[in-house]
Design an enzyme around this catalytic site. Sequence first.
Site, mmCIF file in Angstrom:
data_model
loop_
_atom_site.group_PDB
_atom_site.id
_atom_site.type_symbol
_atom_site.label_atom_id
_atom_site.label_comp_id
_atom_site.label_asym_id
_atom_site.label_seq_id
_atom_site.Cartn_x
_atom_site.Cartn_y
_atom_site.Cartn_z
ATOM 1 N N HIS A 207 34.735 51.058 38.344
ATOM 2 C CA HIS A 207 34.876 49.829 39.136
ATOM 3 C C HIS A 207 35.960 49.881 40.202
ATOM 4 O O HIS A 207 36.236 48.863 40.837
ATOM 5 C CB HIS A 207 35.175 48.628 38.238
ATOM 6 C CG HIS A 207 34.054 48.253 37.328
ATOM 7 N ND1 HIS A 207 33.102 47.317 37.668
ATOM 8 C CD2 HIS A 207 33.730 48.691 36.100
ATOM 9 C CE1 HIS A 207 32.241 47.189 36.668
ATOM 10 N NE2 HIS A 207 32.600 48.023 35.703
ATOM 11 N N LYS B 251 40.104 34.904 45.352
ATOM 12 C CA LYS B 251 39.991 36.171 44.629
ATOM 13 C C LYS B 251 41.404 36.566 44.213
ATOM 14 O O LYS B 251 42.365 35.902 44.606
ATOM 15 C CB LYS B 251 39.387 37.257 45.524
ATOM 16 C CG LYS B 251 40.015 37.346 46.935
ATOM 17 C CD LYS B 251 39.356 38.404 47.797
ATOM 18 C CE LYS B 251 38.073 37.945 48.446
ATOM 19 N NZ LYS B 251 36.900 38.623 47.975
ATOM 20 N N ARG B 252 41.539 37.626 43.415
ATOM 21 C CA ARG B 252 42.882 38.091 43.094
ATOM 22 C C ARG B 252 43.678 38.332 44.379
ATOM 23 O O ARG B 252 43.113 38.719 45.403
ATOM 24 C CB ARG B 252 42.808 39.413 42.291
ATOM 25 C CG ARG B 252 42.326 39.252 40.878
ATOM 26 C CD ARG B 252 43.191 38.305 40.092
ATOM 27 N NE ARG B 252 44.517 38.842 39.852
ATOM 28 C CZ ARG B 252 44.865 39.484 38.752
ATOM 29 N NH1 ARG B 252 44.010 39.670 37.766
ATOM 30 N NH2 ARG B 252 46.104 39.932 38.611
ATOM 31 N N LYS C 127 43.027 43.390 49.504
ATOM 32 C CA LYS C 127 42.086 42.297 49.808
ATOM 33 C C LYS C 127 42.495 41.568 51.090
ATOM 34 O O LYS C 127 41.740 40.783 51.642
ATOM 35 C CB LYS C 127 41.991 41.340 48.629
ATOM 36 C CG LYS C 127 41.343 41.999 47.396
ATOM 37 C CD LYS C 127 41.223 41.036 46.236
ATOM 38 C CE LYS C 127 40.760 41.685 44.942
ATOM 39 N NZ LYS C 127 39.308 41.898 44.852
ATOM 40 N N THR D 17 32.075 40.470 44.240
ATOM 41 C CA THR D 17 30.956 39.673 43.747
ATOM 42 C C THR D 17 31.050 38.236 44.257
ATOM 43 O O THR D 17 30.037 37.549 44.331
ATOM 44 C CB THR D 17 30.894 39.683 42.201
ATOM 45 O OG1 THR D 17 32.218 39.542 41.691
ATOM 46 C CG2 THR D 17 30.275 40.963 41.683
ATOM 47 N N LYS E 201 28.288 35.221 45.715
ATOM 48 C CA LYS E 201 28.241 33.808 45.302
ATOM 49 C C LYS E 201 28.258 32.887 46.519
ATOM 50 O O LYS E 201 27.512 31.907 46.590
ATOM 51 C CB LYS E 201 29.428 33.487 44.371
ATOM 52 C CG LYS E 201 29.361 34.248 43.047
ATOM 53 C CD LYS E 201 30.674 34.204 42.262
ATOM 54 C CE LYS E 201 30.645 35.264 41.162
ATOM 55 N NZ LYS E 201 31.998 35.581 40.638
HETATM 56 C C1 26V Z 1 42.219 47.800 35.707
HETATM 57 C C2 26V Z 1 43.356 47.726 34.988
HETATM 58 C C3 26V Z 1 44.257 48.838 35.027
HETATM 59 C C4 26V Z 1 45.166 48.854 33.875
HETATM 60 C C5 26V Z 1 45.798 47.532 33.628
HETATM 61 C C6 26V Z 1 44.804 46.457 33.402
HETATM 62 C C7 26V Z 1 43.604 46.594 34.227
HETATM 63 C C8 26V Z 1 42.697 45.565 34.226
HETATM 64 C C9 26V Z 1 41.572 45.662 34.967
HETATM 65 C C10 26V Z 1 41.344 46.777 35.711
HETATM 66 C C11 26V Z 1 40.074 46.827 36.423
HETATM 67 C C12 26V Z 1 40.222 47.068 37.852
HETATM 68 C C13 26V Z 1 38.904 47.287 38.417
HETATM 69 C C14 26V Z 1 38.226 46.053 38.904
HETATM 70 O O1 26V Z 1 38.481 44.944 38.527
HETATM 71 N N1 26V Z 1 37.304 46.288 39.764
HETATM 72 C C15 26V Z 1 36.499 45.278 40.385
HETATM 73 O O2 26V Z 1 35.242 45.311 39.736
HETATM 74 C C16 26V Z 1 34.334 44.369 40.285
HETATM 75 C C17 26V Z 1 33.075 44.443 39.460
HETATM 76 O O3 26V Z 1 32.480 45.675 39.598
HETATM 77 C C18 26V Z 1 34.084 44.690 41.745
HETATM 78 O O4 26V Z 1 33.226 43.727 42.279
HETATM 79 C C19 26V Z 1 35.388 44.702 42.529
HETATM 80 O O5 26V Z 1 35.174 45.110 43.848
HETATM 81 C C20 26V Z 1 36.379 45.619 41.854
HETATM 82 O O6 26V Z 1 37.660 45.517 42.467
#
Ligand code: 26V
Length: 803
Positions: free
Chosen positions: A355, A543-544, A549, A651, A655
């Site tokens: 992701h 968004k975050r 971003k 995403t 929406k």
């Molecule tokens: C990564 C980490 C790294 C370690 C600490 C905690 C933590 C928590 C979440 C993440 C995930 C990061 C990846 C993420 O959120 N990607 C997003 O995924 C969406 C669904 O596929 C996508 O639409 C977004 O573009 C993408 O940033």
Amino acid sequence: MTFINKEDFKRDFKNKYLQIHGEEYTSGTLEEKYVALGFLVREYITKQWIETKKSYDKDKKQVYYFSMEFLLGKLLSTSLINLGIRECLKEGLKELNIDLEELEEVEEDQGLGNGGLGRLAACFLDSMASVNIIGNGCGIRYKYGFFRQKIVDGYQVEMPDHWLKGRNVWEIKKSNKGIIVKFGGKVKVDSDNGRLIFTHINYEPVLAIPYDTPIVGYKNGIVNTLRLWSAEPLNNEFDYLAFSRGEYLKAIEYKNSVEAISQVLYPDDNYLEGRVLRLKQQYFFVSAGIQSIIRHFKKNNNDIKELNNKIAIHINDTHPSLAIPELMRILLDEEGLSFEEAFYITENTISYTNHTIMKEALEKWPVDMFKSILPRIYMIIEELNERFCKKLWDKYYGEWDKISRMAIISNSNIHMAHLAIVGSHSVNGVAKLHTEILKKEEMKEFHKFYNEKFNNKTNGITHRRWLMKINPSLTRVINESIGEEWIKEPERLIDFKDYVKDKDIINSLKVIKLKNKIALSNFIKESMNIDIDPRSIFDTQVKRIHGYKRQLLNVFNILDSYNRIINGQGEDIHPRTFIFGGKAAPGYLFAKKIIKLINSVAYVVNNDKRVSDKIKVVFLENYRVSLGEIIIPASEVSEQISTASKEASGTSNMKFMMNGALTIATLDGANIEILDRVGKENIITFGLSAKEVIEYYKTGNYNSRDEINKDNRIKIIIDQLSNPKFNKDFSDFQVIYHNLITANDEFFVLKDFNEYIKAQDTINSLYKDENRWNEISGVNIASSGFFSSDRTINQYKEDVWKV
Ligand code: 26V
């Protein structure tokens, strides 16, 4: 015909209320009525839930979706929609003088996720149930979800999200289905007739207790399960033993360290700090999940070698990648298979989605730490690594650098993405561009080696929540023009394209948008006491908060508009309300300063009479699913302006489009596929391409100072950052200044500034022609069917899970 009629429902409701609260419903509070209704609805659901479980065909493959995050939001109204009984209950309640929508408001958001990744998991559960897949979720029942954000003096303040303090009417605790997960200790190795026997000794046991939540499919009688695990101390016996030895503190320590595991969701995304507790969380839910799958599988099957034909396990990013060695462990140590057999089954059972390409988010764990927490799992990873490196050696003889770049273990770290690729049969990205970048850049060596594993699955969103639930008026207009088939086959929304030039339809779209804008204006007035003009353009970025971003780019446009208006050059600027929402990771200083900057700019702009009829800026606190549900249907411009190459998919872009907003977009993530579908007249794109960005990173040929020297507008804005009018305490924005100048504008805000301003001007001129604008809006709605997660899930089903 549904399974319930209004009169029966009214009777059921009164009885349920009486049974739970011991009083007549008439005297109750909204909360009490919500609880009674929730339990009653769960009872209705349970009948179908049991039927679904009974109908499990031993020969039909089941999918398990493993994710550390499930961002469900509220469940009452979507469950009612999917059951097909919302209208009936609404009328029944009305006759009892109860407003269903008021009760729906009472429900707490289930906020067990950070953002896109967790919300995607929630949309996928809804779609799996709705397209008739037996697909269950597996995750952690965090006691505290994603923090609640307060804005105090413009700054973000984090408060705990104690979402379970009321009653969670949806979950069912399955105390008799607990599973033991083992941490620490040592591995004893014995030999039995030449076969090595591994016994885990002196470990700390943790009891994993499942809580099941029903996931209702759309009018198909299917109810799947989201199983979330909670960590508990093994039993009171342990405490008792420790107490009796006088080891009081030890017993308490044990209890606390166990309960810590499912205490709180880590509020970071795209940034990893290798914390022991996070590693424990990962192994905890993965081990409990895999053990329970195997236990269930063995009830119906006696040949463990059939596992990969009956079960598909999907891992949402690398967070659950310990599913690989955990499944190996069970097959080796408990089922007695050979390493080759165990690996064959594991690889063919598990599939993995990436992701993000953000380097800071790539998970790796120090070997020493890992070994002491999960000694047996470490041994298995070591063996996997050795065998994999041997294969690499055979193919790339002598290429040490390449082999160490690809190894699972290198430089005293375990690389989870490498483990995930090696241990699964499918690796996918979440939008076309993202998958291409994975194949050609980030994972190019793996792509060469495992070509056939790589594939794309462009993300989607559930149209049942993100259109039908949040925009009932628009849903009605669509139904009246093209019928209701699109609900079961969302790609048929494209039929609506034939209507977008129709005067009546254009008028309806106008009326609906205005109504939704008025609702949002009222919400903003009530929550923030800010007056906004429903006739202004509603321009939204929710968004975050993250550097990539580029909320900063949005702010720069606002400041530029402000400067133009003040200098008498703003006649072409249409009145606009800029709406922001989003949380910053608590430790991410730059992102927190962006929030402060937005609020400072809002303060100046909103209090300056010279611009008050042109621009307003609003930062809505505590952005979450249920707030998105109010903002999105009211928005007309969707800000999707990430640095090209950085946003894997996005995403919220889908929406907004589905609710008729126009996208202002960089050529990043799924924006590109939105462009492909709506055509270039119906979206506004600008900025560097991913290729150009990647090229700049490689050559280092970008110098942000050049952009400042070239463009006086930028110079002025950067000066304003330190102007006491915006910023009482200059130090506030030093971090931002530093990011742009000293750190050379890592996300190319200044480089894209000029084109972004032009794109915003295009919006101003387009908006002058109301009919044209609404026609474009209609094209966006009609083209959004592809982005239903039903399509995504069907692709996973065909290509990856082979259900
Ligand atoms: C990564 C980490 C790294 C370690 C600490 C905690 C933590 C928590 C979440 C993440 C995930 C990061 C990846 C993420 O959120 N990607 C997003 O995924 C969406 C669904 O596929 C996508 O639409 C977004 O573009 C993408 O940033």
